[in-house]
Design a protein around this motif. Sequence first.
Motif, mmCIF file in Angstrom:
data_model
loop_
_atom_site.group_PDB
_atom_site.id
_atom_site.type_symbol
_atom_site.label_atom_id
_atom_site.label_comp_id
_atom_site.label_asym_id
_atom_site.label_seq_id
_atom_site.Cartn_x
_atom_site.Cartn_y
_atom_site.Cartn_z
ATOM 1 N N PRO A 96 5.282 68.764 103.377
ATOM 2 C CA PRO A 96 5.772 68.736 102.118
ATOM 3 C C PRO A 96 4.688 68.392 101.225
ATOM 4 O O PRO A 96 4.910 68.671 99.892
ATOM 5 C CB PRO A 96 6.525 67.642 102.528
ATOM 6 N N LEU A 97 3.576 67.982 101.757
ATOM 7 C CA LEU A 97 2.451 67.844 100.649
ATOM 8 C C LEU A 97 1.266 68.857 100.470
ATOM 9 O O LEU A 97 0.712 68.852 99.566
ATOM 10 C CB LEU A 97 1.690 66.391 101.068
ATOM 11 N N MET A 98 1.465 69.815 101.313
ATOM 12 C CA MET A 98 0.446 70.796 101.425
ATOM 13 C C MET A 98 0.842 72.231 100.953
ATOM 14 O O MET A 98 2.042 72.581 100.888
ATOM 15 C CB MET A 98 -0.048 71.000 102.926
ATOM 16 N N PRO A 99 -0.187 72.917 100.280
ATOM 17 C CA PRO A 99 0.080 74.448 100.063
ATOM 18 C C PRO A 99 0.670 75.301 100.969
ATOM 19 O O PRO A 99 0.259 75.171 102.259
ATOM 20 C CB PRO A 99 -1.180 74.785 99.319
ATOM 21 N N ARG A 100 1.615 75.873 100.924
ATOM 22 C CA ARG A 100 2.042 76.913 101.962
ATOM 23 C C ARG A 100 1.247 78.266 102.065
ATOM 24 O O ARG A 100 0.822 78.714 100.933
ATOM 25 C CB ARG A 100 3.554 77.237 101.767
ATOM 26 N N LEU A 101 0.810 78.677 103.077
ATOM 27 C CA LEU A 101 0.259 79.878 103.308
ATOM 28 C C LEU A 101 1.004 81.135 103.152
ATOM 29 O O LEU A 101 1.862 81.479 103.820
ATOM 30 C CB LEU A 101 -0.629 79.831 104.676
ATOM 31 N N ILE A 102 0.589 81.842 101.964
ATOM 32 C CA ILE A 102 1.018 83.056 101.895
ATOM 33 C C ILE A 102 0.496 84.274 102.728
ATOM 34 O O ILE A 102 1.259 85.211 103.481
ATOM 35 C CB ILE A 102 1.246 83.580 100.401
ATOM 36 N N ALA A 103 -1.058 84.358 102.919
ATOM 37 C CA ALA A 103 -1.566 85.456 103.656
ATOM 38 C C ALA A 103 -2.918 84.850 103.787
ATOM 39 O O ALA A 103 -3.441 84.293 103.042
ATOM 40 C CB ALA A 103 -1.386 86.686 102.959
ATOM 41 N N ALA A 104 -3.420 85.459 104.980
ATOM 42 C CA ALA A 104 -4.817 85.280 105.173
ATOM 43 C C ALA A 104 -5.284 86.484 105.748
ATOM 44 O O ALA A 104 -4.748 87.001 106.505
ATOM 45 C CB ALA A 104 -5.106 84.126 106.284
#
Length: 328
Positions: A96-104
């Motif tokens: 809940p505190l972290m950015p979500r990964l969209i793509a790598a």
Amino acid sequence: MEYRPIPRMPEAFQQPVTADEIEAICRRIFGPHTAVLSATELGTGMYNTTFEVTVAGQERPMILRIAPEPGRQFTSERALMRNEYASLPYLAELAPLMPRLIAADFTHEVIGRDYMLQTLLDGIPATEHLRAYPRSMWPVFYRRLGEIARRVHTVRGPSFGPVAGPAYGTWSKAVAASLEDIATDLEGADLDAADVRKVVAAALRHRTVLDEITEPRLLGGDLWVPNALLDHDAPEPTITGVYDFDRTWWGDPAADWTIRMVMAKSDERQAFWETYGPLDQSEDARWRQKVYEARHLGALRLERHRLGNQEGVRASYDSMADILAAVS
């Protein structure tokens, strides 16, 4: 596309990317007809090249982080972005505190560098906003940081060393290998690393003290004020986000950068211990802490050299001499 890079000297460590390259990255992720509306480089980080990008059809701006070219990475900082990617499943409790990964993308087919696209977190960098509150309120921030660090440090791992590897069967081998990598990098930068190598010898000579640590725990690596966000309008410092977990590794929580920074000054940050809990204060634990400080000092020397801070580089030798006297 509105493109706003940060002007840098040609010899700067953080190398630029072009507007065309950013468009190519976004088209790789969202499709060939993607329109990038804007890309603004952010100057808060000192390792990756980071942009806030706005893409047509996407609800919010996003964060694009581009790693240095492989040839520019130090041995002790190898593939940090890949290490962060490998860490994400172990940081689930902080989701809940972290950015979500969209793509790598680590293929280097679009640009010869690793990159990750992440969601943009709400909040203001704590380095800016914490000072908006009276110092009497700062302990609120550090108590919350203590809670977050404790949650990270409760995660158990399969081995010692960086999350993405290499893996080591004992803590002493992981510590010695990390120090060896730092020494190699310092020598590659034409800096004297004899003191770091003496710490390696001391660590191996007293490996039984290091190997009292038998259970690998997750270390955040860089969880501190610069990598936290605060709520814009909260009446007290309220952490809304934490990020940049590229230096995670498995080991003794006392070796984490967070612990080092809390111990650095006896000020408001001491409220951290109220939620984190006390550290082991045994004689062996205090000796291990000296070795961990040597590792931090070696890494700092390398970073200061990269940033052109020659005074800081020189100061690191005096600090390391004090450590050597205590661990030899």
